[in-house]
Design an enzyme around this catalytic site. Structure first.
Site, PDB file in Angstrom:
ATOM      1  N   HIS A 113      19.444   3.020 -24.002  1.00 13.85           N
ATOM      2  CA  HIS A 113      20.247   4.073 -23.362  1.00 13.85           C
ATOM      3  C   HIS A 113      21.627   3.487 -23.031  1.00 13.85           C
ATOM      4  O   HIS A 113      21.745   2.278 -22.786  1.00 13.85           O
ATOM      5  CB  HIS A 113      19.523   4.475 -22.068  1.00 13.85           C
ATOM      6  CG  HIS A 113      20.054   5.663 -21.351  1.00 13.85           C
ATOM      7  ND1 HIS A 113      21.168   5.601 -20.539  1.00 13.85           N
ATOM      8  CD2 HIS A 113      19.622   6.949 -21.295  1.00 13.85           C
ATOM      9  CE1 HIS A 113      21.391   6.800 -20.021  1.00 13.85           C
ATOM     10  NE2 HIS A 113      20.470   7.635 -20.458  1.00 13.85           N
ATOM     11  N   ASP A 135      14.687  -1.945 -18.326  1.00 15.22           N
ATOM     12  CA  ASP A 135      15.101  -0.607 -17.916  1.00 15.22           C
ATOM     13  C   ASP A 135      13.831   0.248 -17.908  1.00 15.22           C
ATOM     14  O   ASP A 135      13.355   0.682 -18.948  1.00 15.22           O
ATOM     15  CB  ASP A 135      16.132  -0.077 -18.930  1.00 15.22           C
ATOM     16  CG  ASP A 135      16.419   1.411 -18.746  1.00 15.22           C
ATOM     17  OD1 ASP A 135      15.821   2.037 -17.853  1.00 15.22           O
ATOM     18  OD2 ASP A 135      17.240   1.938 -19.516  1.00 15.22           O
ATOM     19  N   LYS A 167      13.183  10.840 -12.197  1.00 10.54           N
ATOM     20  CA  LYS A 167      12.280  11.018 -13.344  1.00 10.54           C
ATOM     21  C   LYS A 167      10.831  10.808 -12.910  1.00 10.54           C
ATOM     22  O   LYS A 167       9.897  11.094 -13.645  1.00 10.54           O
ATOM     23  CB  LYS A 167      12.644  10.034 -14.449  1.00 10.54           C
ATOM     24  CG  LYS A 167      14.045  10.284 -15.020  1.00 10.54           C
ATOM     25  CD  LYS A 167      14.432   9.213 -15.990  1.00 10.54           C
ATOM     26  CE  LYS A 167      15.917   9.141 -16.195  1.00 10.54           C
ATOM     27  NZ  LYS A 167      16.458  10.129 -17.116  1.00 10.54           N
ATOM     28  N   GLN A 217      11.868   5.247 -18.053  1.00 10.40           N
ATOM     29  CA  GLN A 217      10.796   6.049 -18.648  1.00 10.40           C
ATOM     30  C   GLN A 217       9.450   5.346 -18.490  1.00 10.40           C
ATOM     31  O   GLN A 217       8.419   6.009 -18.415  1.00 10.40           O
ATOM     32  CB  GLN A 217      11.077   6.304 -20.142  1.00 10.40           C
ATOM     33  CG  GLN A 217      12.418   6.942 -20.446  1.00 10.40           C
ATOM     34  CD  GLN A 217      12.520   8.370 -19.915  1.00 10.40           C
ATOM     35  OE1 GLN A 217      11.524   9.047 -19.680  1.00 10.40           O
ATOM     36  NE2 GLN A 217      13.746   8.838 -19.696  1.00 10.40           N
ATOM     37  N   CYS A 227      22.188  10.091 -24.737  1.00  8.45           N
ATOM     38  CA  CYS A 227      22.844   8.862 -24.230  1.00  8.45           C
ATOM     39  C   CYS A 227      22.383   7.632 -25.006  1.00  8.45           C
ATOM     40  O   CYS A 227      22.142   6.564 -24.426  1.00  8.45           O
ATOM     41  CB  CYS A 227      22.595   8.659 -22.736  1.00  8.45           C
ATOM     42  SG  CYS A 227      23.292   9.958 -21.726  1.00  8.45           S
TER      43      CYS A 227
END
Ligand code: PMP
Length: 416
Positions: free
Chosen positions: A133, A210, A236, A213, A374
């Site tokens: 991303h 990261d 999220k 998700q 993104c």
């Protein structure tokens, strides 16, 4: 129980009950039931989160850490309790390792700016993958340009997976930082973090994950993963926006200089010199996102009250169903078919731009995301300008997938 309710249940996971916890799912869009398949961009919130935030504003709100009165103490207790909930949720060793930020983006910028500036020398290498991303690319470019470091990119395979051999080829003696997504927000690919951590540490480098998700789709144990930094956003994870988390090992945070200066992050200040507060306050300059943090704590409580293993199985069932059925719609092609995937599926339809597709699907009440997500460098690798993306959450059902399929058939008639 109705036939529809039975169809939508996996044994230990009562999706009908879960859906009832999310008030927005009861509304209609364009006169159609809401079919929300964009949770990878931002998930809907359960009533427990909404109620906790409202109650905080209505009865327990004040600034934290600096009041000697009841309300401020209460707000401080609730804010710090949220930190402890995050600690337990990701199995960090101590609450001092949990830094609240305004989102994953800020968390990654913090590491790039603070840790990057601490360790990077001209010619040192930052290793990323082709599926990152922008939030896990641009902060590294900024620090690259300041330090003279170099960015190296691990390529992906045609199915969207990333092989360890590819990592082993790119990670080298000059590597100082490896920064990878846990789960691709476009392809759904789950990266083998434990093995990447091993390769990273063998090279004497540090691994940032990261987890935007990743944290959503599986229980996370940062110690077992073996990474050094784990970043994610609250919105999220069924929590509010304007709150994120950076977890890092205590000794790393301790060695890192502050990222921002201001109130809260200091021990003493004079015009000649200032000294820093203990962790995690050193990285929380200014009034923090008080109510969002407390809301995130409520989201974690909510998720902890579910059988998360069953929730993962439920999402995986939706993914498998979507992956089997989507290609049966004429002209639809799946993008991202790696073996190990979380419940995120990109696709394209021959002759229809993903933006047009998403607009037409919306008329049927079906919300999917369309665009580059993104991840422009990934779009270049895939050879597409954009994809449409359906992402599945704990509150989605096979009936939602069916609604997407029916809307895609309709879209073909409208667009082609
Ligand atoms: N990384 C990934 C993998 C993401 O999916 C996102 C959000 N789309 C981000 C980073 C950025 O998160 P935020 O905008 O909440 O900071």
């Amino acid at each position: 129980m109705t036939a529809i309710a039975r169809k939508n249940m996996t044994p230990a996971f009562d999706v009908v009950k879960v859906r009832a916890d999310f008030p927005i799912l009861a509304r209609q869009v364009h006169g159609k039931p809401l079919v929300f398949l964009d949770s990878a961009a931002s998930a809907q919130k359960p009533r427990a989160v909404l109620d906790t935030m409202t109650r905080t504003f209505e009865t327990e709100y004040a600034n934290v850490h600096r009041g000697a009165y009841y309300l401020s103490e209460k707000a401080t207790t609730n804010y710090e309790a949220a930190r402890e909930k995050v600690r337990a949720f990701i199995n960090a060793k101590s609450a001092a390792e949990i830094v609240f930020t305004k989102g994953a983006t800020e968390a990654i910028n913090l590491v790039a700016s603070s840790y990057g500036r601490l360790v990077l020398k001209p010619g040192d290498e930052i290793v990323l993958t082709a599926l990152e991303h922008h939030s896990n690319i641009v902060p590294w470019q900024l620090i690259r340009d300041l330090t003279g470091a170099v960015i190296k990119v691990v390529p992906i395979n045609a199915d969207g997976s990333v092989s360890l051999d590819a990592f082993a080829k790119v990670i080298g003696p000059r590597t100082k930082i490896v920064a990878v997504a846990h789960v691709s927000n476009v392809l759904g690919t789950v990266l083998p973090i434990e093995e990447i951590a091993e390769l990273t540490h063998k090279a004497g480098a540090k691994l940032l994950v990261d987890g935007c998700q990743g944290i959503v789709h599986e229980p996370i144990d940062v110690q077992a993963l073996g990474c050094d930094f784990y970043a994610f956003s609250g919105h999220k994870l069924y929590g509010p926006n304007a709150i994120g988390v950076l977890w890092a090992r205590n000794e790393l945070l301790d060695a890192m200089p502050p990222y921002q200066g201001g109130g809260e992050m200091i021990s003493t200040v004079s015009f000649e010199k200032s000294t820093w507060a203990d962790l995690p306050a050193k990285f929380e300059a200014g009034t923090p996102p008080i109510v969002p943090a407390i809301g995130l704590g409520a989201a974690i409580d909510y998720l902890s009250g579910l059988d998360r293993v069953a929730a993962v199985a439920h999402e995986q069932d939706l993914l498998a169903y979507a992956m089997a059925e989507l290609p049966k719609v004429p002209g639809v092609k799946l993008i991202g078919t790696a073996q190990h995937k979380a419940a995120v599926q990109s696709f394209i339809m021959d002759g229809a731009h993903p933006h047009d597709l998403a607009t037409v699907l919306d008329r049927s009440g079906v919300c999917v995301r369309a665009g580059h997500h993104c991840a422009q460098p990934l779009m270049d690798v895939l050879g597409v300008n954009a994809t449409a993306r359906a992402s599945f959450a704990i509150y989605n059902t096979r009936a939602d997938v069916d609604a997407l399929l029916a809307a895609l058939h309709k879209a073909r008639q409208v667009l082609l």
